[in-house]
Design an enzyme around this catalytic site. Structure first.
Site, mmCIF file in Angstrom:
data_model
loop_
_atom_site.group_PDB
_atom_site.id
_atom_site.type_symbol
_atom_site.label_atom_id
_atom_site.label_comp_id
_atom_site.label_asym_id
_atom_site.label_seq_id
_atom_site.Cartn_x
_atom_site.Cartn_y
_atom_site.Cartn_z
ATOM 1 N N ASP A 114 0.864 -1.171 0.000
ATOM 2 C CA ASP A 114 0.000 0.000 0.000
ATOM 3 C C ASP A 114 0.910 1.233 0.000
ATOM 4 O O ASP A 114 2.095 1.135 0.348
ATOM 5 C CB ASP A 114 -0.872 -0.051 1.262
ATOM 6 C CG ASP A 114 -1.621 1.228 1.522
ATOM 7 O OD1 ASP A 114 -2.285 1.726 0.606
ATOM 8 O OD2 ASP A 114 -1.533 1.739 2.658
ATOM 9 N N ASP B 54 -0.135 5.074 1.030
ATOM 10 C CA ASP B 54 -0.337 6.059 2.099
ATOM 11 C C ASP B 54 -0.218 5.416 3.478
ATOM 12 O O ASP B 54 -0.902 4.431 3.774
ATOM 13 C CB ASP B 54 -1.703 6.724 1.955
ATOM 14 C CG ASP B 54 -1.820 7.523 0.668
ATOM 15 O OD1 ASP B 54 -1.630 8.741 0.702
ATOM 16 O OD2 ASP B 54 -2.082 6.898 -0.387
ATOM 17 N N GLU C 108 -0.979 10.574 4.479
ATOM 18 C CA GLU C 108 -2.160 10.314 3.663
ATOM 19 C C GLU C 108 -2.221 11.478 2.671
ATOM 20 O O GLU C 108 -2.520 12.621 3.047
ATOM 21 C CB GLU C 108 -3.422 10.274 4.519
ATOM 22 C CG GLU C 108 -3.492 9.102 5.482
ATOM 23 C CD GLU C 108 -3.735 7.775 4.780
ATOM 24 O OE1 GLU C 108 -4.443 7.751 3.752
ATOM 25 O OE2 GLU C 108 -3.212 6.748 5.269
ATOM 26 N N ARG D 213 -14.440 12.577 0.038
ATOM 27 C CA ARG D 213 -13.217 13.332 0.316
ATOM 28 C C ARG D 213 -12.736 14.105 -0.908
ATOM 29 O O ARG D 213 -12.365 15.279 -0.806
ATOM 30 C CB ARG D 213 -12.119 12.376 0.801
ATOM 31 C CG ARG D 213 -12.339 11.900 2.238
ATOM 32 C CD ARG D 213 -11.288 10.889 2.659
ATOM 33 N NE ARG D 213 -11.508 9.581 2.059
ATOM 34 C CZ ARG D 213 -10.621 8.606 2.028
ATOM 35 N NH1 ARG D 213 -9.417 8.795 2.547
ATOM 36 N NH2 ARG D 213 -10.908 7.438 1.493
ATOM 37 N N SER E 290 -2.627 1.269 -4.557
ATOM 38 C CA SER E 290 -3.083 2.284 -3.613
ATOM 39 C C SER E 290 -4.486 2.780 -3.925
ATOM 40 O O SER E 290 -4.867 2.930 -5.087
ATOM 41 C CB SER E 290 -2.095 3.470 -3.669
ATOM 42 O OG SER E 290 -2.582 4.562 -2.935
ATOM 43 N N GLY E 291 -5.218 3.070 -2.852
ATOM 44 C CA GLY E 291 -6.492 3.770 -2.990
ATOM 45 C C GLY E 291 -6.268 5.263 -3.112
ATOM 46 O O GLY E 291 -7.222 6.039 -3.150
ATOM 47 N N LYS F 230 -7.712 -3.793 -5.199
ATOM 48 C CA LYS F 230 -6.347 -4.043 -4.716
ATOM 49 C C LYS F 230 -6.029 -5.534 -4.784
ATOM 50 O O LYS F 230 -4.958 -5.944 -5.247
ATOM 51 C CB LYS F 230 -6.192 -3.551 -3.270
ATOM 52 C CG LYS F 230 -5.993 -2.065 -3.131
ATOM 53 C CD LYS F 230 -5.593 -1.722 -1.699
ATOM 54 C CE LYS F 230 -5.149 -0.273 -1.605
ATOM 55 N NZ LYS F 230 -4.463 0.034 -0.347
ATOM 56 N N ASP G 105 -1.894 -0.950 5.977
ATOM 57 C CA ASP G 105 -2.180 -0.437 7.319
ATOM 58 C C ASP G 105 -3.657 -0.197 7.601
ATOM 59 O O ASP G 105 -4.036 -0.023 8.759
ATOM 60 C CB ASP G 105 -1.421 0.874 7.554
ATOM 61 C CG ASP G 105 -1.979 2.008 6.704
ATOM 62 O OD1 ASP G 105 -2.417 3.036 7.278
ATOM 63 O OD2 ASP G 105 -1.993 1.889 5.471
ATOM 64 N N ASN H 248 -8.923 -0.990 4.109
ATOM 65 C CA ASN H 248 -8.955 -1.123 2.660
ATOM 66 C C ASN H 248 -7.890 -2.095 2.137
ATOM 67 O O ASN H 248 -7.916 -2.485 0.975
ATOM 68 C CB ASN H 248 -8.760 0.264 2.024
ATOM 69 C CG ASN H 248 -9.077 0.298 0.556
ATOM 70 O OD1 ASN H 248 -10.058 -0.287 0.122
ATOM 71 N ND2 ASN H 248 -8.253 0.977 -0.227
#
Length: 285
Positions: A82, A84, A91, A128, A172-173, A217, A240, A243
């Site tokens: 991942d 962030d 983030e 967001r 990554s998201g 992912k 972490d 997600n």
């Protein structure tokens, strides 16, 4: 019955820590790996012992991992990470929001999503990103240059993995603006993320195309593993947040890195205090 070792590590690992954990795990010996890590040899690894050891280690700020003896890093083929708060220290979306004074609003949603309180990641990301409408596109470059730092041990982990032929995936998201730069900087094999829509030099508050969520992912990891002939047991995955759980579930070595409690509870391995390169201590040369 497979012999197991217990690798314990912490920036402040003392001889007393190692000896106490060796006693709890009924280790047959202690081999120091470095100033911050030790391998406790031929330990008990039944459920009760594991729970007692892990509980003691967490209370004393030590990372502990039960592993089969004789693991070789070169036996692995894929490292998936991942971005962030895993590969990097921030983030990104929160820092972009900080440029226009809405960081608190965005961070609140980010934290809830990471803890697993917002079940629909795509919805949380759309909410967001909508708050970023009107942010100048050059804010992304400012965040990359001024805020983004690799987490401790990142370069050592990646270069060591690459040196034994492991292929590295960043999934990554977050956003392609950052993953593309990191892919180039670290010579990664592949990177996937979401694309922020930009019009007339400002963010529109929208994402282009489908959102890369927890399911995506896992799909990217499985496809990457297939391309490189990796079985589940040959995959290391690190994340972490909530997600990341499906991606972690696709790996033989799932690692919760400085993770939310929900993720630590559902993941076999954890690095709570060590750097990313703590993974390397699990493998024997």
């Amino acid at each position: 019955m497979t012999t197991h070792h217990l690798v314990v590590q912490s920036p402040g690992l003392s001889a007393e820590h190692a000896e106490q954990l060796a006693a709890l795990a009924q280790a047959q010996g202690i081999a120091r790996i470095s100033a911050t890590a030790a391998r406790l040899l031929d330990v008990q690894h039944d459920g009760e012992t594991r729970a007692e050891v892990v509980g003691w280690a967490e209370r004393h700020g030590v990372d502990a991992a039960f592993l089969p003896a004789g693991l070789k890093l070169s036996a692995c083929k894929v490292l998936a990470m991942d971005m962030d708060s895993t590969l990097i220290n921030i983030e990104c979306i929160d820092e972009i929001a900080g440029v226009v004074g809405v960081k608190d609003k965005v961070s609140e949603i980010t934290e809830a999503a990471m803890r697993g309180e917002i079940k629909d990641f795509s919805e949380s990301l759309r909410r967001r990103v909508a708050l970023l409408e009107g942010v100048p596109a050059d804010a992304l470059e400012r965040v990359y240059a001024e805020k983004l730092r690799l987490n401790p041990g990142a370069e050592r982990l990646i270069s060591t993995a690459q040196a034994v032929g492991i292929k590295v995936l960043l999934v990554s998201g977050g956003f392609t603006f950052f993953t593309d730069r990191l892919r180039e900087r670290l010579n990664l094999d592949s990177a996937h993320a979401n694309t922020l829509e930009i019009s007339n030099g400002v963010l529109t508050g929208k994402v282009v195309g489908d959102i890369l969520d927890a399911d995506a992912k896992a799909v990217h990891l499985r496809e990457f593993a297939r391309q490189h002939g990796a079985t589940k047991e040959q995959i290391i995955a690190m994340g972490d947040g909530a997600n990341d759980l499906k991606m972690l579930g696709a790996a033989g070595f799932p690692v919760a890195y400085h993770a939310k409690p929900l993720v630590r509870q559902q993941t076999r391995y954890a690095l709570n205090v060590s750097g990313l390169d703590g993974v390397l201590n699990w493998f024997e040369s």
